[in-house]
Design a protein around this motif. Structure first.
Motif, PDB file in Angstrom:
ATOM      1  N   MET A  20       0.978  -1.263   0.012  1.00 32.23           N
ATOM      2  CA  MET A  20       0.058   0.050   0.017  1.00 32.23           C
ATOM      3  C   MET A  20       1.025   1.128   0.077  1.00 32.23           C
ATOM      4  SD  MET A  20      -3.172  -0.708   2.476  1.00 32.23           S
ATOM      5  CE  MET A  20      -2.359  -1.518   3.791  1.00 32.23           C
ATOM      6  N   ALA A  21       1.879   1.363   0.789  1.00 29.80           N
ATOM      7  CA  ALA A  21       2.819   2.488   1.048  1.00 29.80           C
ATOM      8  C   ALA A  21       3.558   2.600  -0.701  1.00 29.80           C
ATOM      9  CB  ALA A  21       3.905   2.155   2.042  1.00 29.80           C
ATOM     10  N   GLU A  22       3.897   1.470  -1.118  1.00 27.45           N
ATOM     11  CA  GLU A  22       4.559   1.462  -2.443  1.00 27.45           C
ATOM     12  C   GLU A  22       3.649   2.263  -3.366  1.00 27.45           C
ATOM     13  OE1 GLU A  22       7.706   1.639  -5.304  1.00 27.45           O
ATOM     14  OE2 GLU A  22       7.560   1.139  -3.061  1.00 27.45           O
ATOM     15  N   GLU A  23       2.037   1.816  -3.369  1.00 32.39           N
ATOM     16  CA  GLU A  23       1.350   2.399  -4.236  1.00 32.39           C
ATOM     17  C   GLU A  23       1.032   3.755  -4.152  1.00 32.39           C
ATOM     18  OE1 GLU A  23      -3.364   1.476  -5.917  1.00 32.39           O
ATOM     19  OE2 GLU A  23      -2.751   1.190  -3.742  1.00 32.39           O
ATOM     20  N   ALA A  24       1.143   4.191  -2.992  1.00 31.93           N
ATOM     21  CA  ALA A  24       0.727   5.438  -2.523  1.00 31.93           C
ATOM     22  C   ALA A  24       1.840   6.576  -2.781  1.00 31.93           C
ATOM     23  CB  ALA A  24       0.521   5.478  -1.001  1.00 31.93           C
ATOM     24  N   LYS A  25       3.001   5.911  -2.789  1.00 32.22           N
ATOM     25  CA  LYS A  25       4.360   6.452  -2.959  1.00 32.22           C
ATOM     26  C   LYS A  25       4.369   6.960  -4.625  1.00 32.22           C
ATOM     27  CE  LYS A  25       9.397   6.169  -3.655  1.00 32.22           C
ATOM     28  NZ  LYS A  25      10.387   5.417  -3.199  1.00 32.22           N
ATOM     29  N   LYS A  26       3.787   6.089  -5.450  1.00 30.74           N
ATOM     30  CA  LYS A  26       3.751   5.980  -6.626  1.00 30.74           C
ATOM     31  C   LYS A  26       2.839   7.154  -7.277  1.00 30.74           C
ATOM     32  CE  LYS A  26       5.482   1.339  -8.063  1.00 30.74           C
ATOM     33  NZ  LYS A  26       5.039   0.059  -8.739  1.00 30.74           N
ATOM     34  N   LEU A  27       1.685   7.181  -6.627  1.00 34.86           N
ATOM     35  CA  LEU A  27       0.462   7.979  -6.927  1.00 34.86           C
ATOM     36  C   LEU A  27       0.839   9.407  -6.412  1.00 34.86           C
ATOM     37  CD1 LEU A  27      -2.783   5.852  -5.892  1.00 34.86           C
ATOM     38  CD2 LEU A  27      -1.853   6.505  -7.992  1.00 34.86           C
TER      39      LEU A  27
END
Length: 942
Positions: A757-764
């Motif tokens: 989730m943190a990696e996806e939030a970082k990408k966004l």
């Protein structure tokens, strides 16, 4: 039926009027065959009236882009515009896409025939789908179609500053197309592309990709080097040879292979392998240091002056740029390493993250009555960053006021953020660096919601999410307050592809040839006429200096103290501007020296404001204030199209601002410091990725007996993360895999979810931040366009070396460069000030007085072999380059000049007028030199 225009011949809209203009204004109907086009059909391709519509539907589009036809209209608008309609429908509709190669070719036709002056803006408008259509055309189109699209995107027509951001967005979308570069390289190698114009287009496109300020290393995997090699070979074999394509391809190769291939191991005689910011090509080095670079135990690679340096020996042009870049960057990095090692006396400030900095502030409008004061939002231009609250300890407010007043925390200063540790360990714990950043908003006292104020500071980082995830108070160090003075020079060196005046600067040729611009041959005669009119005569050395400056495109004039260096510079500048149409740039190291020269120029010649422009901050000299560029920019008014584009960019930023704040809070909520994330985040994640697991953790609406269950939506999640079973809430939970895990397995699974989730939030977040910064860059380009307009009108431009490097992209029209006090200017600064259009460079100074200022003693002439503080002026003069020397001093009494003559300047001559100056007075008697001065020792007089 069209209504006649009631203003008739006095209509201010003229050919843009939407009403009927005919000879008889009383006529209520247009002549036969004249009709107006349908707005709905032209914008959407649909009209609810269909065949009953009173307006024209022609080939899916308008006849005249929604304007009425009338006598005197532009004939080109009277014909149908099917390509314009096709283009509008494609980019406005999300469903209308490019389906095959034929449609891609038609899309290329529409791009080529686009008439308005806003194509890059149309393609990058977020409310439309131009970038998506570019990508579809690049994927489905043939090679010929692709080269036509590339030619339109990078056309000279869009080279204006206001289109720079939009063009970069189009280029980015094209090179990101899968296998695009491979297809282009193969087409060139197979001679499918062989026309010189097409080869030049591909070379310019590759150069645009390599030089665009995308994320560091983002385009590193593209086969640009293979494309450059294929273009060079194809350009030489084409008939006729594609010289321009070969030239651009060679520039591309120089950018890509600036340091050769990496060795994969640490070597002392070449860069590479020491840390993450140690590439062999200096153009790939991040100017802002990285944490592992600051903590590296390896000595940095510092190239020696030629001919002692083996690295890049086969490419002396790149070798010179590489050496100046690495040595100048080391000048501010060496003190920074001491700061990281804790060898500084400055106590760190302590800050905590408050949120995302989006350049929005609440300000109070105090123009109305007192009881109607209301806070209003105000947005500024600036990059995305992180906003911090500064902790105030005893005496902290006073220290912050001192910091703001000193300017050490001004915009552009470099700071180091350390990992948080407990307050009681502030004096004993070893600091652990977290990230380097740049100040984008200096410390200011901001009002809060609870009627209090706090000090805030904002900074930008390469990875904002790394900082946003941190919680608690963190130490902060200002490690390079003068970083803003280094960054423009270093950036200009990285962007320099072709070294100006290569033969003179590298010592490859003989004597420097004369300048080739029209009017250069008349400069010397003009100087003589001007001096005769002023009643002045030249001595032998002055005449030789003027002759030297007029006959060498790289001229160096040495002037001992009092010999009239400023006089020579003013006369040269005035004569060049009189005899030629060249724009002249005067560069000095300090603002004070620049003001002195400009004041002498203006006072002597009495020029008006439009002819002189001073770059930089407001001058302390009130006489020069009206010549400052920023004062004149405020008087400029952009046209309607530019104002509309700024309004659009502001609206787009406003949309992203809310998304960034939401994503920033999500990044903070998904901090790795938490073992279990919040249920709201887990629910959204499982709904997208694992809906089967979501059903095992979601509260059922009713139980098996039909009763409504009591408990919040996160009831099951709270029981699961604490290791408990769901109880009676779930039926048959014994057969559900999630509820069979023990607490350790649940923690491990939640940790994996948290990471994903943190990696996806970082990408966004990073994608939105990158888009916001691109819009901000375009806004700055729109503002810079006004500055460029002011500079274009000026004949004489004054700037410091830092200002000349920072605004180098606005000084493309400069043809003559004059460097005052060149002995005090670093070689890197001199090279950075030389634009590609400079045809004549004149340096005036004295290398025997003050050398350039360098902070690291080990890089100086006296401290080691690197000689960073040896100016280009000194290197050329001592290296045997042609130069002239002024010999007659007009300032000092003979007793004083004798000291300078016997110590340093053996050829210094006293003018007759200095003997009539009053004697230097001591306490009791006139100053007398008691004995001859030794050339090795200075005599002091009591």
């Amino acid at each position: 039926m069209l209504q006649p225009c009631r203003y008739g011949a006095n209509c201010r809209h003229r050919d843009r009027c939407r009403f009927l203009h005919v000879d008889g204004e009383a006529a209520l109907a247009p002549p036969a065959g004249w009709i107006r086009s349908c707005h709905k059909w032209s914008e959407t391709g649909q009209c609810r009236f269909g065949a009953r519509c009173h307006f024209a539907h022609v080939d899916g589009g308008p006849l005249m882009r929604g304007r009425a036809c009338y006598p005197g209209a532009n004939p080109q608008h009277l014909a149908p515009d099917p390509l314009g309609s096709f283009f509008s429908r494609l980019i406005r509709s999300a469903q209308a896409g490019i389906q095959d190669a034929q449609q891609a070719a038609r899309f290329a036709d529409a791009l080529e025939q686009y008439q308005d002056d806003d194509l890059p803006w149309r393609l990058t408008n977020l409310d439309e789908h131009g970038l998506l259509r570019l990508r579809e055309a690049a994927v489905l189109g043939e090679i010929r179609t692709l080269t036509r699209i590339l030619a339109v995107v990078i056309a000279e027509r869009w080279a204006k500053l206001k289109f720079a951001g939009a063009v970069r967005g189009c280029v980015r979308q094209l090179w990101a197309t899968p296998d695009l570069m491979e297809r282009l390289t193969k087409a060139v190698a197979d001679r499918a592309v062989h026309a010189p114009a097409d080869l030049q287009t591909l070379a310019e496109f590759g150069l645009a990709v390599a030089t665009a300020p995308y994320g560091r290393g983002e385009a590193a995997n593209l086969p640009l080097d293979d494309l450059a090699k294929a273009l060079i070979e194809a350009g030489r074999l084409s008939a006729p040879p594609a010289a321009a394509a070969v030239h651009f391809a060679q520039r591309l190769r120089a950018l890509l292979t600036g340091g050769g291939a990496a060795t994969g191991s640490v070597a002392t005689d070449r860069p590479g392998g020491r840390h993450s910011n140690d590439p062999t090509n200096f153009r790939e080095i991040s100017i802002v240091p990285t944490v592992d670079e600051a903590l590296s135990q390896h000595r940095p690679f510092l190239p020696l002056p030629t001919p002692g340096e083996a690295f890049l020996r086969d490419d002396p042009e790149t070798q010179l740029l590489d050496r100046q870049f690495r040595l100048l960057r080391e000048d501010f990095l060496a003190p920074l390493r001491d700061a990281v090692a804790g060898e500084v006396d400055q106590p760190p400030f302590r800050v905590q993250v408050k949120g995302v900095e989006t350049q929005a502030r609440m300000v109070v409008d105090r123009t109305g009555p007192f009881d109607q004061f209301e806070p209003k939002a105000r947005t500024g231009i600036g990059p995305i960053g992180v906003r911090f609250e500064i902790q105030l300890r005893r005496g902290g407010s006073k220290a912050l006021h001192e910091l703001v007043r000193s300017g050490d925390a001004k915009k552009g200063a470099l700071l180091l953020l350390l990992h948080p540790y407990p307050p009681d360990q502030l004096a004993t714990a070893a600091p652990t660096p977290l990230a380097f950043g740049r100040v984008i908003r200096p410390p200011t006292e901001e009002p809060q919601d609870d009627d209090r104020t706090c000090w805030e500071l904002s900074a930008s980082f390469d990875d904002h999410t790394l900082v946003l995830r941190e919680r608690g108070w963190m130490p902060l160090l200002l490690v390079a307050q003068s970083f803003f003075a280094y960054e423009p020079i270093l950036a200009a060196l990285q962007k320099t592809v072709t070294l100006p005046f290569r033969e003179e600067l590298l010592g490859e040729g003989g004597d420097s040839p004369p300048p080739a611009y029209p009017g250069a041959e008349r400069v010397l005669a003009c100087i003589e006429r001007n001096l005769t009119a002023d009643g002045l005569q030249l001595d032998v050395a002055q005449r030789a200096a003027f002759e030297h400056a007029c006959s060498h495109r790289v001229a160096n004039i040495v002037g001992p103290p009092g010999t009239g260096k400023t006089f020579v510079g003013v006369e040269l500048a005035h004569a060049i501007l009189q005899t030629s149409k060249q724009q002249l740039l005067v560069v000095c190291y300090t603002n004070h020296a620049l003001d002195q020269f400009l004041e002498a120029m203006i006072d002597k010649k009495g020029w008006g404001v439009p002819k002189v422009a001073r770059l930089g901050i407001k001058s302390k000299n009130e006489t020069l204030s009206k010549y400052c560029v920023w004062e004149r920019v405020r008087e400029q008014r952009p046209d309607n199209a530019d104002r509309k584009r700024v309004w659009q960019l502001r609206n787009l930023q406003e949309r992203l601002r809310g998304d960034l704040e939401t994503l920033g809070e999500r990044v903070r909520a998904l901090s790795p410091q938490f073992v279990f994330p919040r249920w709201s985040e887990v629910r959204v994640w499982l709904e997208q990725m694992r809906p089967d697991l979501l059903a095992q953790l979601s509260m059922p609406p009713v139980d098996e007996d039909g009763f409504r269950l009591v408990g919040g939506p996160d009831h099951l999640w709270q029981r699961w993360k604490t290791g408990n079973d769901p109880g009676d809430t779930l039926v048959h939970w014994e057969h559900m895999p999630l509820w069979q895990l023990d607490l350790a397995a649940r923690r491990a699974m939640a940790g994996r979810w948290l990471e994903e989730m943190a990696e996806e939030a970082k990408k966004l977040f990073m994608a939105s931040a990158r888009k916001y910064d691109e819009l901000n860059t375009e806004l700055e380009s729109m503002r810079a366009q006004t500055v460029e307009r002011v500079l274009t009108e000026a004949r004489l431009i004054g700037a410091t070396t830092t200002g000349a490097a920072k605004y180098k992209h606005l000084l493309r029209g400069v043809g003559v460069l004059l460097i005052e006090e060149a002995g005090e200017v670093l070689e890197a600064h001199s090279i950075a000030a030389m634009g590609g259009g400079v045809q004549h460079a004149i340096s005036i100074g004295d290398h025997k007085q003050l050398r350039p200022k360098v902070h690291t003693h080990g890089l100086t002439v006296a401290g080691g072999p690197y000689a960073l503080n040896r100016s280009l002026f000194e290197r050329l003069v001592l290296g045997g380059a042609a130069h002239a020397m002024l010999s007659t001093q007009h300032r000092m009494r003979p007793e004083i000049s004798r000291i300078a003559r016997e110590m340093t300047y053996n050829q210094l001559i006293d003018a007759e007028a200095v003997a009539a100056r009053p004697h230097v007075r001591s306490r009791h008697a006139a100053f007398r030199c008691p004995r001859p001065c030794s050339s090795r020792r200075l005599s002091y007089f009591r």
